[in-house]
Design a protein around this motif. Structure first.
Motif, PDB file in Angstrom:
ATOM      1  N   MET A 313      77.205  47.575  58.528  1.00  0.00           N
ATOM      2  CA  MET A 313      75.865  48.123  58.687  1.00  0.00           C
ATOM      3  C   MET A 313      75.051  48.169  57.394  1.00  0.00           C
ATOM      4  O   MET A 313      73.834  48.261  57.424  1.00  0.00           O
ATOM      5  CB  MET A 313      75.946  49.552  59.255  1.00  0.00           C
ATOM      6  CG  MET A 313      76.426  49.619  60.683  1.00  0.00           C
ATOM      7  SD  MET A 313      75.228  48.902  61.825  1.00  0.00           S
ATOM      8  CE  MET A 313      76.277  47.732  62.701  1.00  0.00           C
ATOM      9  N   GLY A 314      75.711  48.151  56.262  1.00  0.00           N
ATOM     10  CA  GLY A 314      75.019  48.324  54.995  1.00  0.00           C
ATOM     11  C   GLY A 314      74.122  47.146  54.645  1.00  0.00           C
ATOM     12  O   GLY A 314      74.333  46.021  55.096  1.00  0.00           O
ATOM     13  N   LEU A 315      73.105  47.419  53.833  1.00  0.00           N
ATOM     14  CA  LEU A 315      72.223  46.359  53.356  1.00  0.00           C
ATOM     15  C   LEU A 315      71.694  46.737  51.980  1.00  0.00           C
ATOM     16  O   LEU A 315      71.856  47.864  51.515  1.00  0.00           O
ATOM     17  CB  LEU A 315      71.072  46.121  54.337  1.00  0.00           C
ATOM     18  CG  LEU A 315      70.186  47.305  54.740  1.00  0.00           C
ATOM     19  CD1 LEU A 315      69.174  47.654  53.673  1.00  0.00           C
ATOM     20  CD2 LEU A 315      69.452  46.985  56.042  1.00  0.00           C
ATOM     21  N   HIS A 316      71.040  45.775  51.338  1.00  0.00           N
ATOM     22  CA  HIS A 316      70.454  46.030  50.028  1.00  0.00           C
ATOM     23  C   HIS A 316      69.042  45.466  50.005  1.00  0.00           C
ATOM     24  O   HIS A 316      68.785  44.373  50.518  1.00  0.00           O
ATOM     25  CB  HIS A 316      71.272  45.371  48.908  1.00  0.00           C
ATOM     26  CG  HIS A 316      70.608  45.446  47.569  1.00  0.00           C
ATOM     27  ND1 HIS A 316      70.589  46.611  46.823  1.00  0.00           N
ATOM     28  CD2 HIS A 316      69.903  44.510  46.857  1.00  0.00           C
ATOM     29  CE1 HIS A 316      69.910  46.389  45.706  1.00  0.00           C
ATOM     30  NE2 HIS A 316      69.488  45.130  45.700  1.00  0.00           N
ATOM     31  N   LEU A 320      64.342  49.349  47.692  1.00  0.00           N
ATOM     32  CA  LEU A 320      64.980  50.583  48.138  1.00  0.00           C
ATOM     33  C   LEU A 320      65.548  51.354  46.950  1.00  0.00           C
ATOM     34  O   LEU A 320      65.877  50.774  45.913  1.00  0.00           O
ATOM     35  CB  LEU A 320      66.099  50.282  49.132  1.00  0.00           C
ATOM     36  CG  LEU A 320      65.679  49.571  50.417  1.00  0.00           C
ATOM     37  CD1 LEU A 320      66.898  49.261  51.261  1.00  0.00           C
ATOM     38  CD2 LEU A 320      64.678  50.414  51.198  1.00  0.00           C
ATOM     39  N   ILE A 321      65.646  52.663  47.110  1.00  0.00           N
ATOM     40  CA  ILE A 321      66.219  53.514  46.055  1.00  0.00           C
ATOM     41  C   ILE A 321      67.587  53.974  46.551  1.00  0.00           C
ATOM     42  O   ILE A 321      67.754  55.037  47.144  1.00  0.00           O
ATOM     43  CB  ILE A 321      65.303  54.722  45.775  1.00  0.00           C
ATOM     44  CG1 ILE A 321      63.871  54.253  45.508  1.00  0.00           C
ATOM     45  CG2 ILE A 321      65.823  55.528  44.592  1.00  0.00           C
ATOM     46  CD1 ILE A 321      62.866  55.391  45.428  1.00  0.00           C
ATOM     47  N   GLN A 322      68.584  53.127  46.326  1.00  0.00           N
ATOM     48  CA  GLN A 322      69.904  53.379  46.895  1.00  0.00           C
ATOM     49  C   GLN A 322      70.805  54.064  45.884  1.00  0.00           C
ATOM     50  O   GLN A 322      70.676  53.885  44.672  1.00  0.00           O
ATOM     51  CB  GLN A 322      70.507  52.075  47.410  1.00  0.00           C
ATOM     52  CG  GLN A 322      69.724  51.528  48.605  1.00  0.00           C
ATOM     53  CD  GLN A 322      70.237  50.189  49.107  1.00  0.00           C
ATOM     54  OE1 GLN A 322      69.856  49.148  48.582  1.00  0.00           O
ATOM     55  NE2 GLN A 322      71.094  50.240  50.118  1.00  0.00           N
ATOM     56  N   ASP A 323      71.727  54.855  46.417  1.00  0.00           N
ATOM     57  CA  ASP A 323      72.592  55.687  45.596  1.00  0.00           C
ATOM     58  C   ASP A 323      74.017  55.139  45.630  1.00  0.00           C
ATOM     59  O   ASP A 323      74.511  54.731  46.683  1.00  0.00           O
ATOM     60  CB  ASP A 323      72.557  57.128  46.135  1.00  0.00           C
ATOM     61  CG  ASP A 323      73.165  58.125  45.176  1.00  0.00           C
ATOM     62  OD1 ASP A 323      74.408  58.128  45.036  1.00  0.00           O
ATOM     63  OD2 ASP A 323      72.401  58.914  44.583  1.00  0.00           O
ATOM     64  N   ILE A 329      71.617  55.089  55.364  1.00  0.00           N
ATOM     65  CA  ILE A 329      71.295  53.719  55.765  1.00  0.00           C
ATOM     66  C   ILE A 329      72.536  52.850  55.914  1.00  0.00           C
ATOM     67  O   ILE A 329      72.519  51.818  56.605  1.00  0.00           O
ATOM     68  CB  ILE A 329      70.331  53.098  54.722  1.00  0.00           C
ATOM     69  CG1 ILE A 329      69.617  51.890  55.268  1.00  0.00           C
ATOM     70  CG2 ILE A 329      71.069  52.736  53.455  1.00  0.00           C
ATOM     71  CD1 ILE A 329      68.580  51.340  54.323  1.00  0.00           C
ATOM     72  N   ASP A 330      73.645  53.246  55.274  1.00  0.00           N
ATOM     73  CA  ASP A 330      74.858  52.436  55.273  1.00  0.00           C
ATOM     74  C   ASP A 330      75.653  52.545  56.573  1.00  0.00           C
ATOM     75  O   ASP A 330      76.654  51.839  56.737  1.00  0.00           O
ATOM     76  CB  ASP A 330      75.776  52.858  54.115  1.00  0.00           C
ATOM     77  CG  ASP A 330      75.130  52.677  52.758  1.00  0.00           C
ATOM     78  OD1 ASP A 330      74.349  51.722  52.604  1.00  0.00           O
ATOM     79  OD2 ASP A 330      75.404  53.504  51.855  1.00  0.00           O
ATOM     80  N   LYS A 331      75.218  53.428  57.504  1.00  0.00           N
ATOM     81  CA  LYS A 331      76.074  53.743  58.651  1.00  0.00           C
ATOM     82  C   LYS A 331      75.466  53.449  60.010  1.00  0.00           C
ATOM     83  O   LYS A 331      76.129  53.638  61.033  1.00  0.00           O
ATOM     84  CB  LYS A 331      76.474  55.221  58.581  1.00  0.00           C
ATOM     85  CG  LYS A 331      77.321  55.571  57.343  1.00  0.00           C
ATOM     86  CD  LYS A 331      77.674  57.030  57.281  1.00  0.00           C
ATOM     87  CE  LYS A 331      76.507  57.879  56.842  1.00  0.00           C
ATOM     88  NZ  LYS A 331      76.908  59.294  56.612  1.00  0.00           N
ATOM     89  N   GLU A 334      69.438  51.068  62.102  1.00  0.00           N
ATOM     90  CA  GLU A 334      68.000  51.178  61.858  1.00  0.00           C
ATOM     91  C   GLU A 334      67.663  51.481  60.402  1.00  0.00           C
ATOM     92  O   GLU A 334      68.422  52.136  59.701  1.00  0.00           O
ATOM     93  CB  GLU A 334      67.379  52.294  62.716  1.00  0.00           C
ATOM     94  CG  GLU A 334      67.707  52.219  64.182  1.00  0.00           C
ATOM     95  CD  GLU A 334      68.720  53.258  64.577  1.00  0.00           C
ATOM     96  OE1 GLU A 334      68.645  53.706  65.723  1.00  0.00           O
ATOM     97  OE2 GLU A 334      69.582  53.611  63.744  1.00  0.00           O
ATOM     98  N   LEU A 335      66.463  51.050  60.017  1.00  0.00           N
ATOM     99  CA  LEU A 335      65.887  51.492  58.759  1.00  0.00           C
ATOM    100  C   LEU A 335      65.029  52.735  59.000  1.00  0.00           C
ATOM    101  O   LEU A 335      65.266  53.785  58.425  1.00  0.00           O
ATOM    102  CB  LEU A 335      65.050  50.372  58.129  1.00  0.00           C
ATOM    103  CG  LEU A 335      65.835  49.199  57.557  1.00  0.00           C
ATOM    104  CD1 LEU A 335      64.893  48.134  57.019  1.00  0.00           C
ATOM    105  CD2 LEU A 335      66.773  49.676  56.456  1.00  0.00           C
ATOM    106  N   SER A 336      64.012  52.628  59.857  1.00  0.00           N
ATOM    107  CA  SER A 336      63.194  53.792  60.175  1.00  0.00           C
ATOM    108  C   SER A 336      63.833  54.558  61.327  1.00  0.00           C
ATOM    109  O   SER A 336      64.147  53.965  62.359  1.00  0.00           O
ATOM    110  CB  SER A 336      61.777  53.359  60.576  1.00  0.00           C
ATOM    111  OG  SER A 336      61.149  52.692  59.509  1.00  0.00           O
TER     112      SER A 336
END
Length: 455
Positions: A313-316, A320-323, A329-331, A334-336
């Motif tokens: 499910m994860g994306l880059h 995006l401000i990913q941690d 978002i990794d699970k 959807e994005l929104s």
């Protein structure tokens, strides 16, 4: 008062009146689609209108066309109502309007999701540290878990579906019971896996162990997923998890459990025996709107190995401000998306451990009361072993059962719909609403007796 406050006050008034009407109103809608279309109006206005007036028109025009799904007398599908704290939290979700995908951008949501996820694993007796994703519903929860399973079993063969797709790779074999829910087939179709191979089930819909063992032994050792079920949609029956999971794992298969409503049996000391061995699977799907009674749009995809879910499910994205610790978002796909975990947190915080157990047990008591009441009606037969929240009954013949169902809906006291189970026309009762009372059950049984007597 500004326009926004006026609109919200108007909506609040209509919502309170709607909820207050549920104890006495007919459960089926009173107006047709065409009538509601005429009331709403088909012409797009040339200019803007007052938001409060728009809300008033929407509520007034639609009210006759609303089915009382949140009523304690709706038993047609496995849909819960909305527990009070969860409903209020859902209003806040809309007002807060958070985009709940990144830890840094919405720390409040991420905190609620992490706490609610940990509480869910504890309540359902699932492995600590499993990943919990909040999806639109049980269908997408199944999709999400099966995507993780599909990619994981392919990786074991050296095939990277995320890079190379499915074409040219090893075929993934999926085994599922004859009485699985259609949402499983839909999720598999979305995933490009096609229809599952069906494993024989018994008269209650439980997968036959020897049939599963035979299927696993004769299909080779290629990438395999086994789909088990917690809560058959007709009988409420549960697959034999201890032996089925063991057999599947010995064959190298990924085991997924579709527990849309039945997985919540684990939260009750009285009914947890139904899910014994379920926690040994690799992934689980359920729906918080069903047995937990939070608002719609809240499925739960749970995967034992967080890295497997993240890989699927994860994306880059550069913007995006990913941690590095991971994000919501990794699970999920959807994005929104809405802040679904806020409502789950509110329901669990409001009910507590004992409240969730009591909710499950109360629903089961009501189902048992339905079964006992129907068994006393001349010509009626309860067809399933009532082990959880589902009751299936027939009234002598296909035709008479159909007449009883029609007259029951005409009566309007309760919504109980029909189905076809093992070739027989049945009345299918699903007890799912937190607000259902003993009096609601009595009134529904009286309506069934009236419908049966005139059929």
């Amino acid at each position: 008062m500004d326009a926004r406050e006026a609109a919200l006050r108007q909506a609040y008034g209509h919502a309170v009146r709607w909820l207050a009407s549920l104890s006495d109103r007919r459960v089926p809608a009173r107006a047709s689609v065409d009538e509601i279309v005429r009331a709403l109006g088909v012409e797009l206005p040339d200019g803007p209108g007052r938001p409060a007036d728009v809300v008033d028109l929407l509520a007034t025009a639609c009210e006759p066309g609303l089915t009382a799904f949140p009523s304690g007398r709706f038993y047609g599908f496995v849909v819960g109502g909305t527990e009070p704290a969860a409903l209020a939290a859902d209003w806040l979700v809309s007002a807060w309007d958070q985009n709940c995908v990144m830890r840094t951008v919405s720390p409040a949501y991420t905190a609620a999701e992490e706490i609610a996820g940990a509480w869910l694993l504890d309540l359902l007796g699932l492995p600590g540290g499993s990943a919990v994703g909040f999806t639109t519903g049980a269908t997408m929860a199944n999709f999400t878990c099966l995507a993780a399973g599909r990619d994981a079993v392919l990786r074991r063969t050296g095939w990277n579906a995320a890079v190379d797709g499915l074409a040219g790779g090893p075929a993934v074999r999926v085994l599922a019971g004859e009485d699985r829910h259609m949402a499983v087939d839909l999720a598999l179709r979305y995933l490009g896996l096609g229809k599952p191979e069906l494993v024989q089930a018994d008269g209650q819909g439980r997968m036959e162990l020897e049939a599963l063992r035979h299927a696993l032994a004769t299909g080779g050792r290629g990438p395999t997923i086994v789909v088990l079920q917690a809560g058959d949609i007709h009988s409420g029956a549960f697959d034999p998890f201890v032996e089925a999971v063991r057999a599947a794992h010995e064959a190298g298969a990924w085991v997924h459990v579709d527990g849309a409503f039945g997985l919540w049996a684990s939260a009750s000391p009285q009914y947890a025996y139904l899910t014994a061995g379920c926690a040994d699977a690799d992934s689980w799907a359920t729906d918080a709107h069903k047995t937990l009674n939070v608002p719609y749009d809240c499925g739960l995809a749970i995967v034992r190995d967080p890295s497997a879910l993240g890989a699927a499910m994860g994306l880059h994205g550069d913007y995006l401000i990913q941690d590095r610790r991971g994000d919501p978002i990794d699970k999920v796909p959807e994005l929104s998306r809405r802040g679904r975990a806020f409502t789950v947190w509110a329901a669990l915080r409001s009910l507590g451990r004992s409240g969730v157990a009591d909710l499950v047990e109360r629903l089961c008591r009501h189902a048992a009361a339905f079964a006992a009441g129907i068994a006393g009606i001349e010509g009626a037969t309860v067809l399933n072993d009532v082990v959880f929240t589902q009751v299936c009954a027939e009234f002598g013949s296909y035709e008479r059962t159909e007449r009883v169902l029609g007259r029951l809906l005409d009566d309007g006291t309760a919504w109980i719909s029909g189905s076809t189970w093992h070739g027989r026309r049945v009345m299918r009762i699903s007890v799912s609403n937190w607000s259902t009372t003993e009096d609601d059950v009595r009134r529904a049984l009286d309506a069934i007796r009236r419908a049966s007597g005139s059929a």
